[in-house]
Design an enzyme around this catalytic site. Sequence first.
Site: not given
Ligand code: LMR
Length: 396
Positions: A129, A210, A245
Amino acid sequence: MFEKTELLPPDPILGLSKMFRDDPRENKIDLGVGVYRTPEGKTPIMTAVSEAQQLVVNKEVTKAYTPADGAPGFADNILKLVLGEDSAAYREGSCSAVQTPGGCGALRLAGELLARSGIEGLTVGSPTWANHIPLLSAAGINIHTVPYYDAAKSEIDFDAFVAGVRKLGPKDVLLLHGCCHNPTGADLSRDQIDQIIDIALDRGFLVFIDTAYHGFAKGLDEDAWIVRKMIKCLPEVLVSYSCSKNFGLYRERTGALILKGKTTERTKALHSQAISIARGIYSMPPAHGGAIVNEILSSDELTALWKQELDEMRSAVTDNRQNLVTAARSTRLGNRLDFIGEQYGMFSLLPISNDVVEKLRTEQGVYAVSGGRINVCGVNESNVGHLIGVLEKYMA
Ligand code: LMR
């Protein structure tokens, strides 16, 4: 004071939402931020959430501070949900939870706790992420990456991942994604998770999971399997949890940090540290979202309604994946998007360069995150044909 303060670029994910809103093109398609959307492009408030919210408002008699670990009842209900009410971990009280401002708050609290504990470094599979590395580095810990996903083959490179994980030692932390891997949608199999557990036991590193999409892959119990198994087998575990979510509480910033120490006493020590870290950053989490989740999970009726709505979101996401695969098959893309149908959650990674990501946005109004991540919630019956036509042009 601020003469030399740099102007920073927009956030790579959240910044896209603003660009999308400002884009006047009618046929634009938003495959950016990880938010659930209906075929009409809406993110409605879940009915269970609206009903619980009304109950919270009716019952609320004060806005005085909540306890440091959050809205009363929230932490216990999250532990029951994640660990399973009948699990030894829940019954014996080997874990504790503190409410946090969203999953990001949980990650940051964990990051600070790890920094205080003198870890050598935190390792995460690549790609991950986009906010993991900046958020956790800001807590002052060193982040290392090991390969996780082979984008050219659209599959997990487990051998390369394990080779990196085997090098970790007792002062290291391995960050895993609970389910619905962000950005790839490719989750470890149960057998692979078992292998990681064996390596963690052998090498002595700490596992930190996570979990931001609980219930979006296969179901609540199936998705919690990784957390339950790790907690059962490993002496110490951290879990960051998001209600953004699965409860649709994005803007309420509701999450939790779950802590498991080697003994109940150690867990209590971790809990006290988490609360003291929170006190130094934001004192205590906002109460509203935690109170809503607590209201839902304390009521059999609201829990059943919430689970049904979550099931509906999950099957809509799965349908979107299949629609993409089917639409692609009748074009020159052929089976090149088949992998999307085998992955879980909102995201998959298109095997495209950042140049193509940029062209999709500027030339076609198709908004994907850099690296090629798409949120399949942005796909619907009315835009799938157009989207596949665009992808065919740039990928085939
Ligand atoms: C995402 O990955 O799009 C979501 O978790 C929102 C974010 O805060 O990045």
